[in-house]
Design a protein around this motif. Structure first.
Motif, short mmCIF file in Angstrom:
data_model
loop_
_atom_site.label_atom_id
_atom_site.label_comp_id
_atom_site.label_asym_id
_atom_site.label_seq_id
_atom_site.Cartn_x
_atom_site.Cartn_y
_atom_site.Cartn_z
N LEU A 40 72.54 -4.48 66.63
CA LEU A 40 71.58 -4.15 65.58
C LEU A 40 71.19 -2.67 65.60
O LEU A 40 71.07 -2.04 64.54
CB LEU A 40 70.33 -5.02 65.69
N LYS A 41 71.03 -2.10 66.79
CA LYS A 41 70.73 -0.66 66.88
C LYS A 41 71.85 0.16 66.25
O LYS A 41 71.60 1.10 65.50
CB LYS A 41 70.54 -0.25 68.35
N THR A 42 73.09 -0.20 66.53
CA THR A 42 74.24 0.51 65.95
C THR A 42 74.27 0.34 64.44
O THR A 42 74.54 1.30 63.70
CB THR A 42 75.56 0.02 66.58
N LEU A 70 76.99 -7.60 60.51
CA LEU A 70 77.09 -6.67 59.38
C LEU A 70 76.77 -7.36 58.06
O LEU A 70 76.06 -6.82 57.22
CB LEU A 70 78.47 -6.04 59.32
N ALA A 71 77.33 -8.55 57.88
CA ALA A 71 77.11 -9.27 56.62
C ALA A 71 75.65 -9.69 56.46
O ALA A 71 75.12 -9.67 55.35
CB ALA A 71 78.01 -10.51 56.57
N LEU A 72 75.01 -10.02 57.56
CA LEU A 72 73.62 -10.47 57.49
C LEU A 72 72.62 -9.33 57.35
O LEU A 72 71.57 -9.51 56.73
CB LEU A 72 73.28 -11.31 58.73
N PHE A 73 72.95 -8.17 57.92
CA PHE A 73 71.94 -7.11 58.03
C PHE A 73 72.28 -5.81 57.32
O PHE A 73 71.53 -4.85 57.42
CB PHE A 73 71.65 -6.82 59.51
N THR A 74 73.43 -5.74 56.62
CA THR A 74 73.77 -4.51 55.89
C THR A 74 74.35 -4.87 54.53
O THR A 74 74.63 -6.04 54.25
CB THR A 74 74.79 -3.63 56.65
N LYS A 75 74.60 -3.85 53.72
CA LYS A 75 75.20 -4.05 52.40
C LYS A 75 76.57 -3.37 52.29
O LYS A 75 77.09 -3.17 51.22
CB LYS A 75 74.27 -3.51 51.32
N PHE A 76 77.17 -3.03 53.43
CA PHE A 76 78.49 -2.41 53.44
C PHE A 76 79.57 -3.41 53.04
O PHE A 76 79.40 -4.61 53.22
CB PHE A 76 78.83 -1.88 54.84
N VAL A 77 80.68 -2.89 52.54
CA VAL A 77 81.89 -3.70 52.38
C VAL A 77 82.48 -3.87 53.77
O VAL A 77 82.67 -2.90 54.50
CB VAL A 77 82.90 -3.01 51.44
#
Length: 145
Positions: A40-42, A70-77
């Protein structure tokens, strides 16, 4: 377009290292320390450093768990260069069950999943109920260095 490769291991460990060393795109590598808090820090740092509109994140094998975070905590592809399912490895039944759950979530949450053979694509599509439109075949190739 920027591509950020992410792994719990070294950049040279994964099959993705062949593509990391060979692509002409603007690329970066970030090693992620194992564990939820470290991951999560990264991820928070990535969101501050890169724009979600012009950056693709490639999760290198065998770091499938990162794709879930990544899928749960960001909006990146998110592209998961899985190669093969973690659950296909042998081991204790607890490990296989845990890896099956990780595979299912990571494969279904990632925007694209790359496998290293047609057999892996077919096997994974059936086993994990995956949409064929997000599955890709990319042979490992050879790292000449």
């Amino acid at each position: 377009m920027k591509v950020v490769f992410l792994s719990y291991g070294d950049v040279k460990y994964s099959r993705s290292a062949v593509y990391f060393s060979g692509t002409n795109l603007e690329k970066y590598f970030r090693s992620v320390a194992p564990g939820l808090l470290n991951s999560l820090k990264t991820l928070w740092k990535l969101q501050g450093e890169f724009n979600t509109r012009d950056t693709i994140l490639v999760v290198m094998s065998p770091s499938h768990l990162l794709a879930i975070y990544l899928a749960l905590f960001t909006k990146f592809v998110i592209v998961l260069d899985a190669g093969w399912p973690l659950s296909d490895s042998s081991g204790e039944s607890y490990i296989r069950i845990k890896n099956t759950l990780i595979d299912y979530l990571a494969f279904n949450l990632a925007d694209s999943v790359i496998f290293e053979s047609k057999a892996q694509v077919r096997h994974s599509q059936k086993k994990f109920k995956l949409n064929s439109a997000k599955l890709y075949l990319l042979y490992t190739s050879l790292n000449e260095t």
